[in-house]
Design an enzyme around this catalytic site. Structure first.
Site, PDB file in Angstrom:
ATOM      1  N   GLU A   5     -33.127 -31.325 -28.108  1.00  0.00           N
ATOM      2  CA  GLU A   5     -32.832 -29.975 -28.638  1.00  0.00           C
ATOM      3  C   GLU A   5     -34.113 -29.488 -27.963  1.00  0.00           C
ATOM      4  O   GLU A   5     -34.576 -28.308 -27.585  1.00  0.00           O
ATOM      5  CB  GLU A   5     -32.084 -29.850 -29.835  1.00  0.00           C
ATOM      6  CG  GLU A   5     -31.582 -30.506 -30.111  1.00  0.00           C
ATOM      7  CD  GLU A   5     -30.615 -30.060 -30.922  1.00  0.00           C
ATOM      8  OE1 GLU A   5     -29.595 -29.702 -31.798  1.00  0.00           O
ATOM      9  OE2 GLU A   5     -31.186 -30.749 -32.397  1.00  0.00           O
ATOM     10  N   GLU A  18     -26.974 -37.694 -33.971  1.00  0.00           N
ATOM     11  CA  GLU A  18     -26.794 -36.866 -34.931  1.00  0.00           C
ATOM     12  C   GLU A  18     -25.118 -37.467 -35.609  1.00  0.00           C
ATOM     13  O   GLU A  18     -25.210 -37.832 -37.588  1.00  0.00           O
ATOM     14  CB  GLU A  18     -26.593 -35.141 -35.461  1.00  0.00           C
ATOM     15  CG  GLU A  18     -28.355 -35.063 -35.094  1.00  0.00           C
ATOM     16  CD  GLU A  18     -28.709 -34.411 -33.273  1.00  0.00           C
ATOM     17  OE1 GLU A  18     -29.715 -34.152 -32.768  1.00  0.00           O
ATOM     18  OE2 GLU A  18     -28.250 -35.138 -33.220  1.00  0.00           O
TER      19      GLU A  18
END
Length: 692
Positions: free
Chosen positions: A105, A125
């Site tokens: 990210e 995640e």
């Protein structure tokens, strides 16, 4: 410092340096922001590179911060990314080795990305019951397309960057020297006219997005049964909306998932696996013994599987048997297993031959005397173990580690058969040993610290999850499963049938119920343990249904009949009317009026039997911490990952409630089998949990 700053010919290089994977904890986020501030304030700096030191760009967030105030303390990762994205000076990410989770990210928030072909990327995640919470669900679809991004995010799988070399994820790809290449790239773009590109400014294009997303929702809802995968789909769907709106929806979904028991449990499991390798009295810098040659005694199912575990890791193995026929059969089975894997496309024929070339078969103890580690995998009988270890004591070189694969026997007694008890350790593999992840490392009272440290390091090399256990009958896993199995038997006496018990615990999330499990392992094995118990602990009673089953020759899958019926070539368990009639008749013989037992009672009695025995194991120091008990059950016994293990599940339920339930069952049938463990009661009274 967890982030270093230097300027090279007009390019500021901010290097993440937070071993082992440059996690983006608060200190590292502060370091990045400090570097950005310096670079933006320095007129001599025309461009910025963000790189990672050591073995990774960044493995992502520091999971230990999740659920704590530190996770929300500014600068958050989103604040860092916003600062980078708004920079008037170009920011180039230099990705090598690993860019995962928040690390990816962070890179997506940079204006440009220079990437090595072999760099591994992922947004994993979902494996923690979460979704990417710093723009991953919004920027990745803009970089690689809706479908590719959704597949990566929902699966959590890792892939190599070269698969996306043609997308906006990669601006420049190199073989190596990624930081030098990123610096050069940064200088070239520093004077480019206009605003530097931002992924947030792109639109997600898809010809039939609604239909595709509808299909994805149905697929995920049907396959997962957990909240995170479906939330991932919804967050990626929001990438079709204006960027800021999509970011708000992503954040709401992330915070919702963070508060779920599923995510709490999965995060616990993640940290528990890492904590298992930390032994309180074994320093991290303990010198390790050299392990270049390994020997395995016994070429049966277990010995062959253990040998394969080492061959898979490129470690030479000498396999010893006492009879030529057994040795030939064992080697043939190993080859057949590899050939079968090759037929499925998971190994090449060259890899099969390479692994087989590391295997040496012998009938002579003389051929293993130079091994650095020898593991016996012979019949589970103390007399047999005694003969093997006395022989090993005579022939093995000084400093060799002597390991027993015993699943229940006293490792201290086994060590006493030698003159070198400091070199003896238990290495309890789980069948099939080449597949199952768990390795119970049994620490004897004389086991040397360097032996323990060496075996724990070796476990990582052969890709096992090692948990240290002290010496007791059954160690951690089998000692607990005995109480679980006792309750399963008592439930049959009272009114349940095998298929109901199995169905209830499988709905709870277990991979397999107790009766299907014992049919697979072999009912005769449990029968032998009960016979030994009858001699050693006559007051330790069981339901007699298991004995009746074995007396009828129903030993499980291998016999074609056990608690269930089996058909040739079919491992499906079919309820047996003969067995069910036997159970009902046995209740009548006991004078018990059978009653309806709810699934909720079945689950509580089975799981709380594990919890209560686990509490005793921790209190006695057999396990050094409750999370080690959880790891044994998560990696070796099919306990549902998303419940975090028996001790973590008890924490979620509340130990007060667990203790009250145990007292209630202690007033019922075979109530003497229940007594609240002192540690459980102590923690319940204090309002604490096992893993606080």
């Amino acid at each position: 410092m967890t982030a270093h700053y230097q300027v090279r010919d007009g390019v500021a290089v901010i290097t993440l340096d937070n071993p082992p994977v440059n996690g983006l904890g608060h200190a590292t986020r502060l370091g990045i922001m400090a570097g950005m501030t310096r670079a933006l304030d320095d007129d001599s700096v025309t461009a910025i590179v963000i790189a990672g030191a050591g073995a990774a760009f960044s493995g992502g967030a520091d999971i230990r911060e999740f659920g704590t105030p530190m996770a929300l303390q500014e600068p958050s990762l989103q604040t860092v990314i916003d600062t980078i994205e708004a920079s008037p000076k170009p920011v180039v990410a230099a990705l090598h080795s690993v860019a995962m989770g928040g690390g990816l990210e962070l890179a997506l928030g940079c204006h440009y990305r220079v990437v090595t072909k072999s760099a591994r990327i992922a947004l994993p995640e979902v494996n923690l019951g979460l979704l990417p919470g710093a723009g991953g669900t919004q920027r990745l679809p803009r970089a690689i397309g809706l479908e590719a991004a959704l597949n990566l995010i929902v699966s959590g799988k890792t892939t190599t960057a070269d698969a996306f070399g043609h997308t906006r994820l990669v601006d420049h790809m190199v073989e190596d020297n990624v930081v030098d290449a990123a610096e050069k790239y940064a200088r070239n773009v520093a004077h480019s006219p206009g605003v530097h590109p931002r992924l947030r400014d792109l639109e997600v294009q898809h010809e039939s997005a609604d239909a595709y997303l509808g299909y994805a929702r149905m697929t995920v809802a049907g396959a997962a049964g957990l909240p995170a995968p479906l939330k991932c789909v919804e967050a990626v769907a929001a990438s079709l909306k204006p960027f800021d709106q999509g970011m708000r929806e992503e954040r709401e979904a992330f915070l919702h998932l963070m508060a779920t028991p599923h995510s709490r449990a999965l995060r616990h499991a993640f940290l528990a696996e890492r904590a298992a390798s930390k032994i309180p009295d074994v320093p991290a810098d303990t010198p390790l013994r050299t392990l270049a040659k390994v020997a395995v005694i016994g070429a049966g199912t277990m010995g062959g599987g253990i040998a394969m575990s080492f061959l898979n890791a490129g470690i030479p193995v000498t396999l010893l048997e006492t009879k030529a026929e057994a040795l030939e059969r064992g080697v043939a089975t190993i080859r057949r297993n590899y050939e079968s894997t090759a037929k499925k496309g998971k190994l090449s024929q060259e890899q099969v031959e390479a692994r087989m070339s590391l295997l040496c078969a012998t009938l002579s103890y003389d051929d293993i005397k130079d091994a650095d580690l020898v593991i016996e995998a012979v019949f589970e009988d103390m007399g047999v173990k005694k003969a093997v270890f006395r022989q090993l004591d005579e022939i093995m070189k000084p400093g060799a580690i002597l390991a027993s694969n015993t699943s229940t026997l006293d490792v201290d007694a086994i060590a006493a058969f030698t003159k070198r008890p400091q070199d003896v350790v238990g290495m309890h593999f789980f069948s099939p040993a080449n597949v199952m992840k768990l390795l119970e490392v049994v620490r004897g009272k004389h086991t040397a610290l360097d032996v323990l440290a060496t075996v724990m390091a070796l476990a990582k090399k052969i890709r096992k999850i090692a948990v240290v256990s002290g010496v007791c009958d059954g160690f951690i896993g089998n000692r607990m499963i005995e109480q679980y199995s006792r309750q399963a038997g008592f439930l049959l006496d009272e009114g349940a049938l095998p298929e109901q018990v199995d169905r209830a615990i499988e709905r709870f999330g277990f991979a397999m119920g107790p009766f299907r499990m014992i049919d697979m392992a072999g009912n005769d094995i449990a029968w032998a343990i009960r016979k030994r118990r009858a001699v050693e602990q006559p007051s330790f009673n069981y339901s007699k249904t298991g004995d009746l089953l074995c007396e009828a020759g129903r030993f499980g899958q291998k016999a074609g009949k056990g608690w269930y019926d089996y058909k040739p070539g079919d491992r499906m368990a079919y309820p047996s009317q003969q067995v069910n009639d036997m159970i009902v008749e046995h209740s009548k013989d006991l004078g018990i009026e059978r009653r309806r037992i709810s699934d909720a009672e079945i689950v509580e009695r089975l799981v709380y039997a594990l919890v209560n025995e686990g509490a005793l194991i921790v209190e006695e120091g057999i396990a050094s911490k409750a999370s080690d008990v959880d790891m044994v059950y998560l990696s070796g016994y099919g306990f549902p990952q998303w419940r975090g293990g028996p001790m973590r599940h008890a924490d979620e339920v509340g130990l007060y409630n667990v203790a009250q339930s145990i007292r209630r069952y202690a007033r019922g049938y075979q109530g003497h089998a229940w007594e609240v463990a002192p540690l459980l009661q102590k923690l319940a009274d204090a309002g604490r949990g096992f893993n606080d």
